[in-house]
Write an enzyme that holds these catalytic residues in place. Structure first.
Site, PDB file in Angstrom:
ATOM      1  N   LYS A 122     -57.965  10.224   6.651  1.00 31.85           N
ATOM      2  CA  LYS A 122     -56.833  10.982   6.082  1.00 31.85           C
ATOM      3  C   LYS A 122     -56.794  12.415   6.597  1.00 31.85           C
ATOM      4  O   LYS A 122     -55.728  12.905   7.015  1.00 31.85           O
ATOM      5  CB  LYS A 122     -56.922  10.992   4.546  1.00 31.85           C
ATOM      6  CG  LYS A 122     -56.671   9.655   3.890  1.00 31.85           C
ATOM      7  CD  LYS A 122     -56.632   9.767   2.372  1.00 31.85           C
ATOM      8  CE  LYS A 122     -57.982  10.089   1.765  1.00 31.85           C
ATOM      9  NZ  LYS A 122     -58.955   8.985   1.918  1.00 31.85           N
ATOM     10  N   THR A 123     -57.919  13.107   6.548  1.00 25.65           N
ATOM     11  CA  THR A 123     -57.925  14.515   6.942  1.00 25.65           C
ATOM     12  C   THR A 123     -57.597  14.680   8.421  1.00 25.65           C
ATOM     13  O   THR A 123     -56.788  15.537   8.799  1.00 25.65           O
ATOM     14  CB  THR A 123     -59.288  15.153   6.619  1.00 25.65           C
ATOM     15  OG1 THR A 123     -59.487  15.137   5.201  1.00 25.65           O
ATOM     16  CG2 THR A 123     -59.350  16.595   7.106  1.00 25.65           C
ATOM     17  N   GLU A 166     -52.417  14.996   2.248  1.00 25.78           N
ATOM     18  CA  GLU A 166     -53.214  13.786   2.106  1.00 25.78           C
ATOM     19  C   GLU A 166     -52.887  13.135   0.769  1.00 25.78           C
ATOM     20  O   GLU A 166     -52.448  13.804  -0.167  1.00 25.78           O
ATOM     21  CB  GLU A 166     -54.706  14.107   2.155  1.00 25.78           C
ATOM     22  CG  GLU A 166     -55.184  14.623   3.479  1.00 25.78           C
ATOM     23  CD  GLU A 166     -56.683  14.880   3.492  1.00 25.78           C
ATOM     24  OE1 GLU A 166     -57.419  14.158   2.778  1.00 25.78           O
ATOM     25  OE2 GLU A 166     -57.118  15.795   4.195  1.00 25.78           O
TER      26      GLU A 166
END
Length: 460
Positions: A122-123, A166
């Site tokens: 995600k990051t 996110e």
């Protein structure tokens, strides 16, 4: 549920303001003219940054922190009804929102909102999209779960149109979001202290996908098992990405540099497009980049901006981050804390210049360690030497009888040298005594294991 009017700033108090997520939200509303106060157990660089922007920071959580002028209280998932500030706010009748509820309402103010979900990546993917949006001069507001050099931290307050964040599945927090574009990178077992099983997790991801705005788009990894279960009855278009070759967006001519960074041509619905060279290692980042490319192309962003954005992305803090070298040993730090992430990081490391790969791993939470005991042993065995630290408890206490010496023994049974050492000081002493020239030392985990590498590099 209490609804915020973002056109009328109020006083918001954040319980647990020092976390990377809460601090980012607090900074966004500070810059929008809201009055902000917040408490945490200890001061940090993040709380200092907020104080510099005008927030009132309170160390320690006490009932008296909830003053009569507080209009709304926002709290993290770690805060429960026995918290003194929660109790004080409840007794005073002050409206309260969870972090995820607050973030969801904030997103609703933007015409073009993007939420990136998935068990892993995600990051990194959010950061890749951020670089593309910046290259396209779209003035985005960005909320990312890591420190991104391009924006000088984990948040950027931009114009009123584009919001990128996110979307974490833990405690179903991402079900509060209704983005115009949803991205699902992968779906695997994790957070088993909350979810019952993989079917329960998949059901939540389907609900997240169904929350995409009507007329919007879901960007989905085709490698997810039975993707039709996730995409059933959605109000939006579905666009697939992946490396199998038959997706809407895929990669061709993939090669890797001597530092394990990929170059490839992205292909859109059978048509070769741009050729990009990444500055982050590992084959998993090809998939992350394809997700970012699919979002950008479907949003009408130019090929030039996509190329410039991806080529300018050099990674985020704690994602295969080069920290330095001591005595001929290269130090890398990585946030991997799930077996799939560990496997991806160590596989990438094998293509990075090294003699031995020495992995210093700090497990994150007892429930995750127990749930993936065998998988952790299998993944960590990819290293040449494994050093295990004590479990980083985070929100838990040890009621499961977890001991790292037993995991070290599991790894040794797979033929990999493995040691359990209690305390960072003993780990550092062991590394200094036993390291070899050209070792690649990777400190790994979602806790504070990065301090080991930093201490070795400082020579303390």
């Amino acid at each position: 549920m209490y609804k915020i009017n973002f056109q009328k700033p109020i006083h918001i108090h954040f319980i647990g303001i020092g976390g990377i997520s809460m601090s980012g939200l607090a900074e966004i509303v500070l810059k929008e003219g809201f009055s902000v106060s917040g408490s945490d157990n200890k001061a940090s660089d993040l709380t200092e940054r907020l104080a510099q922007h005008g927030a009132q920071i309170l160390i320690g959580q006490r009932a008296e922190n909830i003053t009569p002028d507080v209009d709304l209280v926002v709290y993290t998932a770690a805060i429960h009804p026995d918290n003194p500030e929660w109790q004080a706010a409840d007794a005073a009748g002050i409206p309260m929102l969870s972090r995820a509820q607050f973030l969801g309402q904030l997103m609703d103010n933007y015409a073009n909102s993007i939420a990136v979900a998935g068990t892993h990546g995600k990051t990194t993917t959010t950061s890749m999209i951020a670089h593309i949006l910046l290259a396209a001069d779209m003035d985005p507001t960005i909320f990312v779960g890591g420190m991104l050099k391009a924006i000088g931290g984990n948040i950027r307050v931009g114009g009123p149109d584009v919001f990128l964040t996110e979307a974490c599945e833990y405690t179903n927090s991402f079900l509060n979001f209704h983005p115009l574009c949803s991205v699902i990178l992968n779906i695997e077992e994790d957070h088993m202290d909350f979810f019952k099983d993989l079917a329960d997790i998949r059901h939540s991801f389907h609900r997240f996908a169904a929350g995409t705005r009507e007329g919007g788009v879901l960007i989905l990894n085709s490698g997810i098992d039975s993707p039709e279960e996730i995409t059933a009855d959605l109000p939006c278009r579905v666009v697939a990405f992946g490396v199998r070759g038959a997706e809407d967006y895929t990669a061709a001519d993939v090669t890797f540099s001597e530092t394990a960074c990929a170059s490839f041509t992205w292909v859109r619905r059978g048509e070769p497009r741009g050729h990009v060279t990444l500055s982050v290692p590992g084959s998993h980042n090809v998939a992350n980049a394809l997700a970012a490319i699919a979002f950008a192309e479907e949003s009408g962003i130019s090929e030039d901006a996509i190329l410039r954005g991806l080529q300018s992305f050099g990674g985020t803090a704690r994602r295969f981050e080069y920290k330095g070298a001591f005595r001929g040993v290269t130090v890398i730090d990585d946030y991997a804390h799930h077996p799939t992430e560990i496997r991806a990081t160590l596989t990438a490391a094998k293509n990075y210049p090294h003699g031995r790969i020495v992995c210093v791993f700090q497990p994150h939470t007892y429930t995750r360690t127990k749930a993936f005991w065998k998988e952790f042993a299998d993944a960590l065995s990819l290293a040449d030497v494994v050093i295990l630290a004590d479990v980083y408890a985070a929100r838990e206490t040890d009621t499961l009888g977890i001991h790292m010496e037993n995991l070290a023994a599991e790894i040794r049974r797979r033929g990999t040298e493995s040691h359990y050492l209690s305390g960072f000081e003993s780990i550092e002493h062991f590394i200094v005594k036993n390291s070899l020239h050209n070792d690649l030392l990777i400190t790994m985990g979602a806790g504070d294991i990065y301090r080991v590498g930093e201490s070795l590099l400082s020579g303390k």
